[in-house]
Design a protein around this motif. Structure first.
Motif, PDB file in Angstrom:
ATOM      1  N   GLY A  16     -27.816   0.718  13.663  1.00  0.00           N
ATOM      2  CA  GLY A  16     -28.863  -0.294  13.601  1.00  0.00           C
ATOM      3  C   GLY A  16     -28.432  -1.505  14.412  1.00  0.00           C
ATOM      4  O   GLY A  16     -27.905  -1.361  15.521  1.00  0.00           O
ATOM      5  N   HIS A  17     -28.605  -2.687  13.850  1.00  0.00           N
ATOM      6  CA  HIS A  17     -28.215  -3.930  14.525  1.00  0.00           C
ATOM      7  C   HIS A  17     -27.691  -4.859  13.447  1.00  0.00           C
ATOM      8  O   HIS A  17     -28.462  -5.403  12.665  1.00  0.00           O
ATOM      9  CB  HIS A  17     -29.444  -4.514  15.243  1.00  0.00           C
ATOM     10  CG  HIS A  17     -29.148  -5.730  16.048  1.00  0.00           C
ATOM     11  ND1 HIS A  17     -30.137  -6.476  16.633  1.00  0.00           N
ATOM     12  CD2 HIS A  17     -27.976  -6.346  16.382  1.00  0.00           C
ATOM     13  CE1 HIS A  17     -29.587  -7.497  17.288  1.00  0.00           C
ATOM     14  NE2 HIS A  17     -28.275  -7.429  17.139  1.00  0.00           N
ATOM     15  N   PHE A  18     -26.381  -4.974  13.384  1.00  0.00           N
ATOM     16  CA  PHE A  18     -25.761  -5.596  12.219  1.00  0.00           C
ATOM     17  C   PHE A  18     -25.059  -6.906  12.556  1.00  0.00           C
ATOM     18  O   PHE A  18     -24.453  -7.042  13.623  1.00  0.00           O
ATOM     19  CB  PHE A  18     -24.749  -4.635  11.592  1.00  0.00           C
ATOM     20  CG  PHE A  18     -25.377  -3.318  11.200  1.00  0.00           C
ATOM     21  CD1 PHE A  18     -26.226  -3.240  10.102  1.00  0.00           C
ATOM     22  CD2 PHE A  18     -25.150  -2.179  11.955  1.00  0.00           C
ATOM     23  CE1 PHE A  18     -26.827  -2.041   9.753  1.00  0.00           C
ATOM     24  CE2 PHE A  18     -25.744  -0.974  11.613  1.00  0.00           C
ATOM     25  CZ  PHE A  18     -26.589  -0.904  10.509  1.00  0.00           C
ATOM     26  N   LYS A  24     -19.834 -11.481  14.468  1.00  0.00           N
ATOM     27  CA  LYS A  24     -20.197 -10.662  15.628  1.00  0.00           C
ATOM     28  C   LYS A  24     -21.324  -9.686  15.283  1.00  0.00           C
ATOM     29  O   LYS A  24     -21.614  -9.463  14.109  1.00  0.00           O
ATOM     30  CB  LYS A  24     -18.969  -9.892  16.109  1.00  0.00           C
ATOM     31  CG  LYS A  24     -17.921 -10.796  16.745  1.00  0.00           C
ATOM     32  CD  LYS A  24     -16.793  -9.977  17.302  1.00  0.00           C
ATOM     33  CE  LYS A  24     -15.856 -10.843  18.109  1.00  0.00           C
ATOM     34  NZ  LYS A  24     -14.737 -10.065  18.635  1.00  0.00           N
ATOM     35  N   HIS A  25     -21.927  -9.131  16.331  1.00  0.00           N
ATOM     36  CA  HIS A  25     -22.986  -8.137  16.145  1.00  0.00           C
ATOM     37  C   HIS A  25     -22.465  -6.751  16.504  1.00  0.00           C
ATOM     38  O   HIS A  25     -21.525  -6.625  17.277  1.00  0.00           O
ATOM     39  CB  HIS A  25     -24.195  -8.457  17.037  1.00  0.00           C
ATOM     40  CG  HIS A  25     -24.920  -9.698  16.628  1.00  0.00           C
ATOM     41  ND1 HIS A  25     -26.140 -10.065  17.151  1.00  0.00           N
ATOM     42  CD2 HIS A  25     -24.595 -10.668  15.727  1.00  0.00           C
ATOM     43  CE1 HIS A  25     -26.533 -11.206  16.595  1.00  0.00           C
ATOM     44  NE2 HIS A  25     -25.608 -11.599  15.738  1.00  0.00           N
ATOM     45  N   SER A  26     -23.085  -5.733  15.939  1.00  0.00           N
ATOM     46  CA  SER A  26     -22.650  -4.369  16.194  1.00  0.00           C
ATOM     47  C   SER A  26     -23.800  -3.405  15.997  1.00  0.00           C
ATOM     48  O   SER A  26     -24.743  -3.683  15.245  1.00  0.00           O
ATOM     49  CB  SER A  26     -21.510  -4.050  15.217  1.00  0.00           C
ATOM     50  OG  SER A  26     -21.289  -2.667  15.189  1.00  0.00           O
ATOM     51  N   LYS A 184     -23.866 -12.355  23.687  1.00  0.00           N
ATOM     52  CA  LYS A 184     -23.666 -11.279  24.669  1.00  0.00           C
ATOM     53  C   LYS A 184     -24.136  -9.931  24.116  1.00  0.00           C
ATOM     54  O   LYS A 184     -23.849  -8.888  24.684  1.00  0.00           O
ATOM     55  CB  LYS A 184     -22.175 -11.181  25.011  1.00  0.00           C
ATOM     56  CG  LYS A 184     -21.650 -12.402  25.734  1.00  0.00           C
ATOM     57  CD  LYS A 184     -20.278 -12.137  26.343  1.00  0.00           C
ATOM     58  CE  LYS A 184     -19.748 -13.350  27.072  1.00  0.00           C
ATOM     59  NZ  LYS A 184     -19.039 -14.297  26.191  1.00  0.00           N
ATOM     60  N   CYS A 185     -24.857  -9.967  22.988  1.00  0.00           N
ATOM     61  CA  CYS A 185     -25.221  -8.716  22.319  1.00  0.00           C
ATOM     62  C   CYS A 185     -26.383  -8.026  23.049  1.00  0.00           C
ATOM     63  O   CYS A 185     -27.469  -8.607  23.181  1.00  0.00           O
ATOM     64  CB  CYS A 185     -25.604  -9.030  20.871  1.00  0.00           C
ATOM     65  SG  CYS A 185     -26.241  -7.601  19.990  1.00  0.00           S
ATOM     66  N   PRO A 186     -26.188  -6.796  23.501  1.00  0.00           N
ATOM     67  CA  PRO A 186     -27.265  -6.083  24.203  1.00  0.00           C
ATOM     68  C   PRO A 186     -28.447  -5.758  23.284  1.00  0.00           C
ATOM     69  O   PRO A 186     -29.583  -5.642  23.746  1.00  0.00           O
ATOM     70  CB  PRO A 186     -26.593  -4.787  24.689  1.00  0.00           C
ATOM     71  CG  PRO A 186     -25.376  -4.617  23.866  1.00  0.00           C
ATOM     72  CD  PRO A 186     -24.954  -5.987  23.419  1.00  0.00           C
ATOM     73  N   LEU A 187     -28.190  -5.639  21.975  1.00  0.00           N
ATOM     74  CA  LEU A 187     -29.277  -5.329  21.032  1.00  0.00           C
ATOM     75  C   LEU A 187     -30.188  -6.547  20.868  1.00  0.00           C
ATOM     76  O   LEU A 187     -31.414  -6.408  20.774  1.00  0.00           O
ATOM     77  CB  LEU A 187     -28.681  -4.897  19.685  1.00  0.00           C
ATOM     78  CG  LEU A 187     -27.737  -3.690  19.764  1.00  0.00           C
ATOM     79  CD1 LEU A 187     -26.805  -3.648  18.566  1.00  0.00           C
ATOM     80  CD2 LEU A 187     -28.520  -2.405  19.875  1.00  0.00           C
ATOM     81  N   CYS A 188     -29.574  -7.744  20.833  1.00  0.00           N
ATOM     82  CA  CYS A 188     -30.372  -8.975  20.793  1.00  0.00           C
ATOM     83  C   CYS A 188     -31.202  -9.086  22.068  1.00  0.00           C
ATOM     84  O   CYS A 188     -32.381  -9.454  22.023  1.00  0.00           O
ATOM     85  CB  CYS A 188     -29.465 -10.204  20.683  1.00  0.00           C
ATOM     86  SG  CYS A 188     -28.796 -10.468  19.033  1.00  0.00           S
ATOM     87  N   LYS A 189     -30.580  -8.772  23.203  1.00  0.00           N
ATOM     88  CA  LYS A 189     -31.295  -8.850  24.494  1.00  0.00           C
ATOM     89  C   LYS A 189     -32.512  -7.939  24.494  1.00  0.00           C
ATOM     90  O   LYS A 189     -33.513  -8.228  25.145  1.00  0.00           O
ATOM     91  CB  LYS A 189     -30.346  -8.487  25.640  1.00  0.00           C
ATOM     92  CG  LYS A 189     -29.399  -9.640  25.923  1.00  0.00           C
ATOM     93  CD  LYS A 189     -28.764  -9.585  27.305  1.00  0.00           C
ATOM     94  CE  LYS A 189     -27.864 -10.794  27.494  1.00  0.00           C
ATOM     95  NZ  LYS A 189     -26.443 -10.496  27.308  1.00  0.00           N
ATOM     96  N   THR A 193     -33.404  -8.131  15.847  1.00  0.00           N
ATOM     97  CA  THR A 193     -32.660  -9.157  15.124  1.00  0.00           C
ATOM     98  C   THR A 193     -31.567  -8.505  14.290  1.00  0.00           C
ATOM     99  O   THR A 193     -31.812  -7.509  13.616  1.00  0.00           O
ATOM    100  CB  THR A 193     -33.625  -9.939  14.191  1.00  0.00           C
ATOM    101  OG1 THR A 193     -34.712 -10.401  14.973  1.00  0.00           O
ATOM    102  CG2 THR A 193     -32.938 -11.119  13.528  1.00  0.00           C
ATOM    103  N   ALA A 194     -30.378  -9.090  14.340  1.00  0.00           N
ATOM    104  CA  ALA A 194     -29.251  -8.549  13.563  1.00  0.00           C
ATOM    105  C   ALA A 194     -29.429  -8.895  12.093  1.00  0.00           C
ATOM    106  O   ALA A 194     -29.897  -9.985  11.763  1.00  0.00           O
ATOM    107  CB  ALA A 194     -27.951  -9.137  14.075  1.00  0.00           C
ATOM    108  N   TYR A 195     -29.098  -7.971  11.224  1.00  0.00           N
ATOM    109  CA  TYR A 195     -29.121  -8.319   9.798  1.00  0.00           C
ATOM    110  C   TYR A 195     -27.801  -7.968   9.132  1.00  0.00           C
ATOM    111  O   TYR A 195     -27.036  -7.139   9.609  1.00  0.00           O
ATOM    112  CB  TYR A 195     -30.314  -7.689   9.082  1.00  0.00           C
ATOM    113  CG  TYR A 195     -30.172  -6.213   8.783  1.00  0.00           C
ATOM    114  CD1 TYR A 195     -29.698  -5.788   7.531  1.00  0.00           C
ATOM    115  CD2 TYR A 195     -30.511  -5.244   9.719  1.00  0.00           C
ATOM    116  CE1 TYR A 195     -29.574  -4.438   7.249  1.00  0.00           C
ATOM    117  CE2 TYR A 195     -30.381  -3.902   9.440  1.00  0.00           C
ATOM    118  CZ  TYR A 195     -29.909  -3.505   8.206  1.00  0.00           C
ATOM    119  OH  TYR A 195     -29.783  -2.167   7.931  1.00  0.00           O
TER     120      TYR A 195
HETATM  121 ZN    ZN Z   1     -27.277  -8.771  18.295  1.00  0.00          ZN
END
Ligand code: ZN
Length: 206
Positions: A16-18, A24-26, A184-189, A193-195
């Protein structure tokens, strides 16, 4: 033992997007609690981990885990190693030994976590019992995030690993995946949205 499959089957290896506790995001997240909700499976995993530890022929009196995450895996590991089990917990931010647990001089302790990321909590737990006279003989976890080097692992130790390099780390599997600074998170780009994983109060099955 196919540890990755076990985590996937238990919905413990999430995609997912954590937002991680580090900020940090992952794209992936490991939720060991979902594996450990099955006591029989926990016992099986701990036995497998104990097998690895026994191969190294290290004398162990006690397993000690940092609360809360390490308690279930540590308790099962103590059962498998026929050792005593204690845990440390944070009091005003400082990892401490409470609840009447006692340490003897030079008691040989292995620290056990569910997952070792940088090993920060594991090391704080080690310090708490070392200050009371224990001797730390090893670290252990069900899973290693790949920043520290486990016995038998292929990765290089990262500079963010906090564990002492003269002590062995035993774990069943390396789960390496990228984490990103939020900007720098590609998922945010990509617009999602990270949760924060694990922050929901439980999912009701309908
Ligand atoms: Zn992100």
């Amino acid at each position: 033992m196919q540890i990755k499959n076990i985590y996937e089957n238990a919905n413990a290896y999430l995609k997912g997007h954590f937002l991680l506790s580090s900020g940090k995001h992952s794209e992936y997240y490991l939720q060991s609690a979902k594996v450990l909700e099955d006591p029989k499976l926990s016992e099986k995993l701990a036995k497998e981990l104990a097998k690895e530890i026994k191969k190294a022929n290290i004398k162990i009196d006690t397993v000690c885990s940092p609360a809360l995450g390490g308690i279930l895996s540590g308790y099962e590991l103590a059962r498998a190693l026929n050792a005593r089990f204690i845990f440390t917990e944070r009091v005003d931010g400082v990892m401490s030994l409470r609840r009447g647990f006692e340490i003897s001089q030079d008691e040989k302790i292995i620290i056990c976590e569910d997952i070792i990321t940088t090993g920060g909590s594991a090391k704080e737990s080690a310090k708490a019992v070392k200050d009371l006279g224990a001797k730390i003989v090893a670290y252990s976890a069900l899973a290693n995030r790949g920043y520290c080097k486990r016995v038998g692992g292929n990765n290089e130790v990262s500079s963010i690993c906090k564990l002492e390099d003269d002590l062995p780390l035993f774990a069943l599997e390396d789960f390496y995946f990228e984490t990103y600074e939020p900007d720098k998170c590609p998922l945010c780009k990509d617009g999602s949205t990270a949760y924060k994983p694990g922050s929901n109060s439980g999912i009701k099955h309908t």
